[in-house]
Design an enzyme around this catalytic site. Structure first.
Site, mmCIF file in Angstrom:
data_model
loop_
_atom_site.group_PDB
_atom_site.id
_atom_site.type_symbol
_atom_site.label_atom_id
_atom_site.label_comp_id
_atom_site.label_asym_id
_atom_site.label_seq_id
_atom_site.Cartn_x
_atom_site.Cartn_y
_atom_site.Cartn_z
ATOM 1 N N GLY A 35 -17.424 -36.037 -25.551
ATOM 2 C CA GLY A 35 -17.005 -36.627 -26.810
ATOM 3 C C GLY A 35 -17.903 -37.712 -27.335
ATOM 4 O O GLY A 35 -17.535 -38.440 -28.265
ATOM 5 N N GLN A 93 -12.561 -38.394 -22.002
ATOM 6 C CA GLN A 93 -12.532 -38.407 -23.464
ATOM 7 C C GLN A 93 -12.019 -39.777 -23.940
ATOM 8 O O GLN A 93 -11.960 -40.716 -23.168
ATOM 9 C CB GLN A 93 -11.677 -37.252 -23.986
ATOM 10 C CG GLN A 93 -12.314 -35.878 -23.828
ATOM 11 C CD GLN A 93 -13.523 -35.661 -24.733
ATOM 12 O OE1 GLN A 93 -13.787 -36.448 -25.664
ATOM 13 N NE2 GLN A 93 -14.276 -34.598 -24.485
ATOM 14 N N ASP A 98 -27.766 -33.014 -20.557
ATOM 15 C CA ASP A 98 -28.179 -31.749 -21.165
ATOM 16 C C ASP A 98 -28.220 -31.928 -22.664
ATOM 17 O O ASP A 98 -27.514 -32.774 -23.220
ATOM 18 C CB ASP A 98 -27.205 -30.625 -20.816
ATOM 19 C CG ASP A 98 -25.968 -30.657 -21.701
ATOM 20 O OD1 ASP A 98 -25.867 -29.840 -22.642
ATOM 21 O OD2 ASP A 98 -25.097 -31.529 -21.480
ATOM 22 N N ASP A 100 -20.522 -24.998 -19.445
ATOM 23 C CA ASP A 100 -19.632 -25.758 -20.319
ATOM 24 C C ASP A 100 -18.374 -24.919 -20.536
ATOM 25 O O ASP A 100 -18.437 -23.695 -20.607
ATOM 26 C CB ASP A 100 -20.351 -26.011 -21.642
ATOM 27 C CG ASP A 100 -19.567 -26.878 -22.593
ATOM 28 O OD1 ASP A 100 -18.397 -27.178 -22.308
ATOM 29 O OD2 ASP A 100 -20.133 -27.251 -23.630
ATOM 30 N N SER A 101 -17.237 -25.579 -20.658
ATOM 31 C CA SER A 101 -15.961 -24.858 -20.744
ATOM 32 C C SER A 101 -15.737 -24.156 -22.075
ATOM 33 O O SER A 101 -14.830 -23.342 -22.200
ATOM 34 C CB SER A 101 -14.806 -25.832 -20.514
ATOM 35 O OG SER A 101 -14.684 -26.716 -21.620
ATOM 36 N N GLY A 102 -16.538 -24.496 -23.080
ATOM 37 C CA GLY A 102 -16.297 -23.974 -24.422
ATOM 38 C C GLY A 102 -15.551 -24.948 -25.306
ATOM 39 O O GLY A 102 -15.357 -24.690 -26.498
#
Length: 377
Positions: free
Chosen positions: A222, A195, A272, A92-94
């Site tokens: 999102g 998103q 996930d 995950d990008s954070g």
């Protein structure tokens, strides 16, 4: 990375596929255990492989960046060698972690995000380019574009501006990704993220933008942030209908067994969630017969296996009474057993879904299974 569609359910939009990466193949639809800080909490890699039957796990850019730090990971030869997991890894990008830092002085600007570490308060910046570089250094097979995850509820105007910025960030991520190579001699791939909060027109526009980016896979972000489940299912279907059919679709952070099966039904391939391990540590078990609160008195002298139908060493070897004792005594082994069991259940669930899709029986099975596994025992 290569993705091959293998079968389609005749009555729903569910499908099966094969996702091939540098560290192995993944049968979809699939659930990916979350290993936020380089570990799926309380579970050895051997147990993930042999008991749980995990095919891919997650790491998180934000947490790994802060601890142990990129220098340590690179000296180890990448996250695979650092944690000993030989299969595929997605990072995950954070973006979600930055979203969760609202109220701590986090500042979101066009250039990127300024935030303070939850560990020691130190100041850091994440930019689209920097996040790509970090994930390159971590060494994940699948890396995520940097995005802003909007809260729920969210005003339309804010959701629109946030989505547009996420699209601009995506272009910067793509430019950086295409101009760089992995550190460890194997290929990596970049997934953009749709998103648009709960607004259908924004989701359509975002899905069209993400599809046009032409990457090897795509994600839906999102959602599962507090909105009603029915809205999540509806928007996931809208987005899946737009995203390319021949590329994997990943619904981020989802969810309950019901959420996963409903997501599969509208065309999602990858999921996930921290739910199976987080709930396990609190004594909530997902089973083929329904949901168990193992702390309840009714399980005190129940010496039957945790789940006789599931298979797997942990679920068939240990009894409900013994696990209740461990959990109520705060014994570490209790959290381990419960975590392994819940993850085994989640991987069993998607495995059964794949089997039913191939047989053309997914729709009826889904409805019956949701009723059964979501009931409280």
């Amino acid at each position: 990375m290569k993705f091959t569609l293998q079968s389609q359910d005749p009555h729903t939009k569910a499908r099966t596929g094969l996702l091939e990466t540098a560290h192995g193949s993944i049968q979809t639809p699939i659930f990916m255990p979350v290993g936020t800080a380089g570990t799926v909490k309380a579970v050895h890699q051997r147990e993930l492989r042999d008991d749980v039957k995990a095919q891919i796990i997650l790491g998180n850019t934000y947490h790994l960046f802060l601890r142990p730090g990129l220098d340590v990971i690179e000296k180890a030869g990448g996250l695979h060698r650092f944690n000993g997991w030989e299969g595929p890894i997605l990072t995950d990008s954070g973006g979600y972690q930055v979203y969760s830092l609202a109220g701590t002085g986090r500042k979101i600007k066009e250039q990127g995000v300024e935030f303070r570490s939850h560990i020691d308060g130190s100041l850091h910046n994440f930019t689209p380019e920097g996040v790509v570089d970090i994930q390159r250094q971590i060494g994940a097979d699948i890396i995520m574009a940097f995005d802003e995850c909007t809260p729920y509820p969210c005003e339309y105007d804010y959701a629109r501006k946030s989505m547009e910025m996420t699209h601009r960030w995506l272009q910067r991520c793509c430019d950086r990704f295409d101009a760089t190579e992995g550190h460890y001699g194997y290929s990596q791939t970049l997934f953009p993220i749709v998103q648009g909060s709960v607004y259908k027109d924004l989701r359509v526009k975002s899905a069209e933008t993400i599809a046009a980016a032409g990457r090897e896979g795509n994600a839906i972000g999102g959602l599962s942030v507090g909105e009603p489940a029915e809205i999540m299912y509806e928007l996931a279907e809208v987005v899946c209908d737009i995203l390319p059919r021949d590329k994997p679709r990943y619904l981020m952070g989802v969810g309950t067994p019901a959420d996963i099966l409903e997501g599969i039904a509208v065309g999602v391939d990858m999921f996930d969630c921290v739910m199976p391990t987080r709930n396990a540590r609190n004594g909530m078990l997902f089973t083929t017969e329904g949901i168990i609160n193992i702390r309840n008195l009714k399980w005190q002298d129940d010496f039957s296996p945790i789940d006789k139908n599931l298979g797997g060493h942990v679920s068939s070897f240990y009894t409900k009474a013994y696990l209740r004792h461990l959990i109520r005594s705060n014994e570490m082994l209790g959290a381990q057993i419960a975590s392994i069991h819940n993850l085994t259940f989640y991987l069993w669930l998607v495995g059964e879904a794949r089997r039913k899709i191939k047989l053309g029986e997914f729709g009826v099975w889904k409805d019956e299974t949701i009723k059964k596994v979501m009931q409280r025992l």
